[in-house]
Design a protein around this motif. Sequence first.
Motif, PDB file in Angstrom:
ATOM      1  N   GLU A 111      55.508 -16.030  20.913  1.00 25.03           N
ATOM      2  CA  GLU A 111      54.897 -15.071  19.998  1.00 25.03           C
ATOM      3  C   GLU A 111      53.396 -15.283  20.014  1.00 25.03           C
ATOM      4  N   CYS A 112      52.674 -14.208  19.762  1.00 30.51           N
ATOM      5  CA  CYS A 112      51.210 -14.290  19.867  1.00 30.51           C
ATOM      6  C   CYS A 112      50.553 -13.500  18.739  1.00 30.51           C
ATOM      7  N   LYS A 152      42.334  -5.596  12.781  1.00 31.61           N
ATOM      8  CA  LYS A 152      43.759  -5.288  12.745  1.00 31.61           C
ATOM      9  C   LYS A 152      44.488  -6.462  13.379  1.00 31.61           C
ATOM     10  N   VAL A 153      45.239  -7.205  12.565  1.00 31.28           N
ATOM     11  CA  VAL A 153      45.940  -8.396  13.037  1.00 31.28           C
ATOM     12  C   VAL A 153      47.394  -8.035  13.325  1.00 31.28           C
ATOM     13  N   VAL A 154      47.866  -8.364  14.534  1.00 30.02           N
ATOM     14  CA  VAL A 154      49.261  -8.120  14.885  1.00 30.02           C
ATOM     15  C   VAL A 154      49.869  -9.400  15.448  1.00 30.02           C
ATOM     16  N   ASP A 181      54.465  -1.335  10.643  1.00 35.40           N
ATOM     17  CA  ASP A 181      55.446  -2.294  11.160  1.00 35.40           C
ATOM     18  C   ASP A 181      55.641  -2.211  12.668  1.00 35.40           C
ATOM     19  N   ASN A 182      54.903  -1.312  13.311  1.00 35.11           N
ATOM     20  CA  ASN A 182      55.087  -1.092  14.750  1.00 35.11           C
ATOM     21  C   ASN A 182      53.745  -0.978  15.456  1.00 35.11           C
ATOM     22  N   MET A 183      53.806  -1.182  16.741  1.00 34.62           N
ATOM     23  CA  MET A 183      52.652  -0.931  17.600  1.00 34.62           C
ATOM     24  C   MET A 183      53.117   0.073  18.656  1.00 34.62           C
ATOM     25  N   LEU A 184      52.529   1.257  18.643  1.00 34.03           N
ATOM     26  CA  LEU A 184      52.881   2.269  19.622  1.00 34.03           C
ATOM     27  C   LEU A 184      52.012   2.079  20.851  1.00 34.03           C
ATOM     28  N   LEU A 202      55.987  -8.502  14.436  1.00 33.41           N
ATOM     29  CA  LEU A 202      56.590  -9.626  13.745  1.00 33.41           C
ATOM     30  C   LEU A 202      55.801  -9.925  12.473  1.00 33.41           C
ATOM     31  N   ASN A 203      56.398 -10.692  11.595  1.00 35.13           N
ATOM     32  CA  ASN A 203      55.740 -11.061  10.341  1.00 35.13           C
ATOM     33  C   ASN A 203      54.474 -11.864  10.627  1.00 35.13           C
ATOM     34  N   GLU A 204      53.372 -11.489  10.005  1.00 29.98           N
ATOM     35  CA  GLU A 204      52.099 -12.173  10.233  1.00 29.98           C
ATOM     36  C   GLU A 204      52.167 -13.645   9.853  1.00 29.98           C
ATOM     37  N   ASN A 205      53.028 -13.979   8.905  1.00 34.59           N
ATOM     38  CA  ASN A 205      53.137 -15.366   8.455  1.00 34.59           C
ATOM     39  C   ASN A 205      53.892 -16.248   9.445  1.00 34.59           C
TER      40      ASN A 205
END
Length: 341
Positions: A111-112, A152-154, A181-184, A202-205
């Motif tokens: 995950e990143c 914008k943090v993903v 909740d999505n990245m298009l 995914l959840n930022e936490n």
Amino acid sequence: MDNIDLIEGSLDSIKKIKVKDLKERIKKEKLFHFESKIKKKDLIAKLIEHRKEYEDSSDEEMDEIKEQIIEITDNIQEMNLDDPDKDKNYVLFKNNILYEVCSILKDLVEECRIVFNNEGFEIKMIDKSLVCLLDIMIKDCYERSNILDNNKVVVINISELMNILDCKETDQQIKVIFEEDNMLIHFCRYIKNCDKFKLNLLNENLIDEVQDFQMEFEQSFVINSKEFSKICGKLKKFDDKIQISYELLNENNVKFKSKNELIELNSNFENNQLVSINITENLDVFLLLKYIRIFCKSDKFSKNLIVKLIDRDHPVEMEYQIDSKSYVKFVISPQNCEDEF
């Protein structure tokens, strides 16, 4: 139709010209640059923009405006065409840098956390084995951006993102639209001709923010990045570690060594291997070749690799400078090696 003035003639008459003939006329008169596969409606839109520039200028200014327009790269989406995503958070990449960065990340993290803003994007991550720190800063990589917030943090799954990016064709641009909740992810040719994918965020936490890495490296050398990749490719055949050493008595040499194999490079500008050395004491450090080989995939970003060291007990930093604002850095922990090589 050859006698129609493209600058001052009737638009209705111009629209009747075959697209092939229209392209030839625009090239011949050196009005502006366009892509070979451009559609007629987009070509007309660019012509309208060019005519507007002409109408707003005096005759004396026209020659200068022509020069500017000839140099304009194809940027159809900034013309008077309707962009369906203009009110959304999005970025449109002008190059393939997102794919190139992710192709390195996939071997290091699952995950990143990526921070996007209107200037570019930033990644600070620790690999899944806690061996190395990744510090990536990419600027000036967008054709256009519209990040409504400062950042914008993903948080994403890298393997899933790579599965999507692998579907991109050579002549397509990457457009990323951020939803809650999505990245298009759209692969576009012009505005409306897109392949569209959706990636769940995914959840930022899930991933803690990595703080800036602060360490003063007192020693360094610069080596041709492709040459360094070749060295590591040879050494991996003999061991899983690489030994980097330097002796003051032999001040023009940095040695790279693994079991049963020794490669010695001389500080010789003619052979384009070692570019410079700034080392003031004996050094001897062991690193895992598995990670160094992954880092070497970054040799496409920069002609030279900057290696910064302290001693055998401290991390080593490897930096590929893309330009004055962009870089890819790896900070890797040393490996204790009691056995003599």
